[in-house]
Design a protein around this motif. Structure first.
Motif, PDB file in Angstrom:
ATOM      1  N   GLY A   1       0.822  -1.196   0.000  1.00 34.50           N
ATOM      2  CA  GLY A   1       0.000   0.000   0.000  1.00 34.50           C
ATOM      3  C   GLY A   1       0.856   1.245   0.000  1.00 34.50           C
ATOM      4  O   GLY A   1       2.074   1.195  -0.214  1.00 34.50           O
ATOM      5  N   ALA A   2       0.201   2.378   0.247  1.00 34.29           N
ATOM      6  CA  ALA A   2       0.884   3.670   0.237  1.00 34.29           C
ATOM      7  C   ALA A   2       0.246   4.565   1.286  1.00 34.29           C
ATOM      8  O   ALA A   2      -0.908   4.972   1.150  1.00 34.29           O
ATOM      9  CB  ALA A   2       0.797   4.317  -1.146  1.00 34.29           C
ATOM     10  N   MET A   3       1.009   4.872   2.331  1.00 32.77           N
ATOM     11  CA  MET A   3       0.559   5.749   3.410  1.00 32.77           C
ATOM     12  C   MET A   3       1.379   7.041   3.374  1.00 32.77           C
ATOM     13  O   MET A   3       2.484   7.068   2.825  1.00 32.77           O
ATOM     14  CB  MET A   3       0.735   5.048   4.754  1.00 32.77           C
ATOM     15  N   PHE A   4       0.825   8.086   3.983  1.00 28.20           N
ATOM     16  CA  PHE A   4       1.439   9.407   3.906  1.00 28.20           C
ATOM     17  C   PHE A   4       1.606  10.019   5.291  1.00 28.20           C
ATOM     18  O   PHE A   4       0.914   9.671   6.244  1.00 28.20           O
ATOM     19  CB  PHE A   4       0.557  10.356   3.078  1.00 28.20           C
ATOM     20  N   PHE A   5       2.528  10.968   5.388  1.00 29.36           N
ATOM     21  CA  PHE A   5       2.494  11.958   6.449  1.00 29.36           C
ATOM     22  C   PHE A   5       2.052  13.264   5.777  1.00 29.36           C
ATOM     23  O   PHE A   5       2.753  13.758   4.896  1.00 29.36           O
ATOM     24  CB  PHE A   5       3.856  12.172   7.118  1.00 29.36           C
ATOM     25  N   GLN A   6       0.965  13.779   6.171  1.00 31.09           N
ATOM     26  CA  GLN A   6      -0.045  13.281   7.065  1.00 31.09           C
ATOM     27  C   GLN A   6      -1.409  13.479   6.417  1.00 31.09           C
ATOM     28  O   GLN A   6      -1.483  13.912   5.268  1.00 31.09           O
ATOM     29  CB  GLN A   6       0.043  14.034   8.413  1.00 31.09           C
TER      30      GLN A   6
END
Length: 667
Positions: free
Chosen positions: A340-345
């Protein structure tokens, strides 16, 4: 993680906003396709506003609201940011520099990890969170601390001195063993007891390099002790929920952690990656970080837990990402194994040090390029759900060891212009430009699966690593080794006999002397076929002992001597590069080595078009990522279906400028 979709979301800090914003946040999360958010990472002061007094009401409401809307939670233990009341009671928990200066409260990560009061307080807040939320259906992942080693990896206070002595006792058993390992006969540094040993604080001139190397090991081990303490609490009180902490494997972003050791201790490897916009090809460093993270995970599924939707805020210049770049960055990580792909923020802060760092919901709101691209990416990750649990296929391996990097970076080496990370970057770039997917490997790991192994910078090589490499080549492998590798053992002691110590037998040569070049100077290399190369920074006086010269120095002090050699060893071959070449200069060397390794030439593709394959029970998926400004034509090895458009794909796949295409290939 318990859900079956690719993860999509980011760090969520609802405590920075009034509660009426939370419902708007959740509505927008559903609109964007968010599946998971990270919560509570910096919330210790709110969760425990006074010693032993806890307030979980606001966190209860947040987690319940997310759960009601189908959004999973990566729940943080907030131990990276102790409250002010803790430091008021325990000022000795603030770290001390090698110069003896104590750092102050007001940032993050200001922690002496040997401090017993900190350890006890961190365990208590972790236990409180585990007891309260360990059975909550929303919690899919535990997130311990945050980016261990950033910004403080080592403290030099008296608590650390005592802890260091205990670590040395456990590691060496006797002080005589320490004296031998550190070579304390040099400059009269011999110790009569463990009690005499201090951390390597600032000295009048260069201190003992072996002591400094061991202190880096000790500091890393101390951080890991604290992670393990929190992890074990969570395993005990919240069984079945995986525990992680976010790594920073990009070699330019964290140099104090031995991620090979850490990768064995987390239930899921996760990573934070931010582009370093220094004029280089940022997507190459991104690919390298993703490959390294996958390798730390042993090839298993891992997760990109943080990256940026657009510009960051902590570099000298922080440009925005170009249209489509966020998707390319995200899907390049997915191609190389991320689930997957998670971000801040999630929502861009209005206050604090990171208020100009980009986010999923920017200051400009939803009528922005960033928000539209966030929603497009969320939809794309739904289409790519079939790739979950598949594994990335690698063509070659690069040997890398953080201990060697630590040792090489110590003072008084032959040339300050030689940089281990730069060599790793450059060799990786050369492999990338040959469209080869790379695994990284510890020097003592099993290498038998790889037809080609590259050693860009392994100054420190143990006897076990030397034996491993010799057996790999003897059994038919192809090896490429760069200069100043194999020089010292695990204590920074030069291997007995001529350079390059650990590798001289497999390379079939010795080096009489290093001859680094003055700044700005270069040398020419020539081959019998008329090809020429240019080297800089480093040359050596190489003496073949069975190796065949392939390129020879044309000028400089080493003129007439071999510069690049090839040696048949057992069933395999070993190449040696004794000068610094650019990525383009390395290409003919790697082409010849790849031919030795029987790696078939890759399709003719433009530079900066990536081809990466993931395969598993659900099928084989070819990712084609076009970082150029022109449409690319990618030949397909088999027909299939393009997941992002739903169209059939056969023969040659057109990939528009700046776009990504993912084809599920037919068997």
């Amino acid at each position: 993680m318990t859900h079956h979709r690719l993860a999509f979301g980011g760090d969520y800090n609802p405590e920075q906003w009034p509660e009426d914003v939370w419902h708007e946040d959740v509505r927008l999360m559903r609109e964007a396709g968010v599946t998971m958010v990270s919560v509570g990472i910096f919330s210790w002061a709110l969760l425990e506003p006074a010693p032993g007094t806890y307030d979980f009401g606001w966190l209860d409401r947040v987690i319940d609201l997310l759960h009601e809307n189908g959004i999973a939670v990566d729940l943080g233990t907030p131990t990276v940011a102790p409250p002010k009341w803790f430091y008021t009671a325990h000022p000795d928990a603030l770290p001390v520099t090698a110069d003896g200066n104590r750092l102050h409260f007001g940032s993050r990560g200001a922690i002496c990890h040997s401090n017993q009061a900190y350890r006890a307080a961190a365990a208590r807040i972790t236990e409180q969170l585990a007891r309260r939320y360990g059975t909550h259906e929303a919690v899919a992942l535990w997130h311990v601390h945050n980016e261990y080693g950033v910004p403080v990896s080592a403290c030099y206070c008296e608590s650390c001195a005592a802890h260091f002595r205990r670590w040395l006792t456990a590691t060496y058993e006797t002080v005589d063993h320490v004296n031998h390992a550190w070579g304390t006969a040099f400059w009269g540094q011999r110790y009569a007891s463990f009690e005499e040993i201090d951390p390597p604080r600032t000295t009048p001139t260069v201190g003992n390099p072996a002591q400094q190397l061991d202190y880096k090991r000790f500091a890393d081990a101390t951080l890991r002790e604290n992670f393990l303490r929190e992890r074990d609490i969570l395993h005990r009180l919240a069984p079945g929920i995986p525990v992680t902490t976010n790594f920073m494997t990009a070699l330019s972003q964290c140099d104090s952690i031995d991620y090979w050791a850490w990768g064995r201790e987390v239930d899921l490897v996760t990573n934070d990656h931010y582009l370093i916009t220094d004029g280089r090809r940022t997507h190459v460093n991104l690919a390298m970080a993703a490959d390294l993270t996958r390798s730390v995970a042993g090839g298993a599924p891992w997760l990109l837990l943080e990256h940026s939707t657009s510009g960051v805020n902590w570099q000298p210049r922080n440009p925005a990402k170009a249209p489509g770049q966020m998707a390319r960055n995200s899907l390049s990580h997915v191609a190389r194994g991320s689930e997957g792909a998670m971000f801040f923020q999630w929502r861009q802060s209005r206050r604090g040090a990171e208020k100009f760092h980009s986010s999923m919901v920017p200051h400009g709101g939803t009528d922005t390029k960033v928000w539209r691209e966030v929603c497009e990416l969320g939809a794309a990750l739904v289409d790519l759900a079939p790739v979950k649990d598949t594994r990335t296929v690698a063509d070659a391996a690069v040997l890398w060891d953080w201990h060697s990097w630590w040792a090489q970076n110590l003072p008084w080496r032959p040339s300050e212009d030689h940089d281990a990370r730069e060599r790793a970057d450059t060799f990786y770039e050369a492999l990338y430009d040959r469209h080869l997917t790379v695994d990284f490997a510890h020097p003592e790991a099993d290498l038998s699966a790889y037809p080609l192994v590259v050693v860009p910078a392994l100054y420190l090589a143990t006897e076990a690593a030397a034996l491993n490499v010799r057996e790999y080549v003897a059994n038919g492998g192809t090896l490429v080794v760069s200069y100043f590798s194999g020089i010292v053992d695990e204590h920074d002691a030069v291997h007995e006999g001529p350079y390059p110590g650990a590798f001289r037998d497999v390379l079939g040569l010795t080096v009489e002397e290093f001859s680094p070049l003055p700044a700005g100077e270069s040398v020419r290399l020539g081959a019998p076929d008329g090809s020429e190369l240019t080297g800089d920074v480093w040359t050596e006086f190489v003496v073949p002992r069975g190796a065949e010269p392939v390129w020879t120095y044309e000028d400089g002090l080493a003129a007439g001597r071999p510069a690049i050699t090839r040696h048949t060893y057992g069933e395999g071959t070993a190449w040696y590069v004794s000068t610094r070449l650019s990525a383009a200069g390395l290409d003919p060397v790697l082409a010849a080595a790849a031919a030795d390794a029987r790696i078939a030439p890759r399709p003719e593709l433009p530079r900066d078009v990536e081809l990466v394959t993931r395969t598993g029970e659900t099928g084989t998926y070819l990712f084609a990522i076009n970082h150029t400004g022109d449409e690319a034509k990618v030949p397909l090895p088999a027909p299939g279906t393009e997941l992002l458009t739903g169209r059939p794909a056969t023969g040659v796949l057109p990939v528009p400028a700046g776009a990504v295409r993912v084809v599920r290939l037919e068997a």
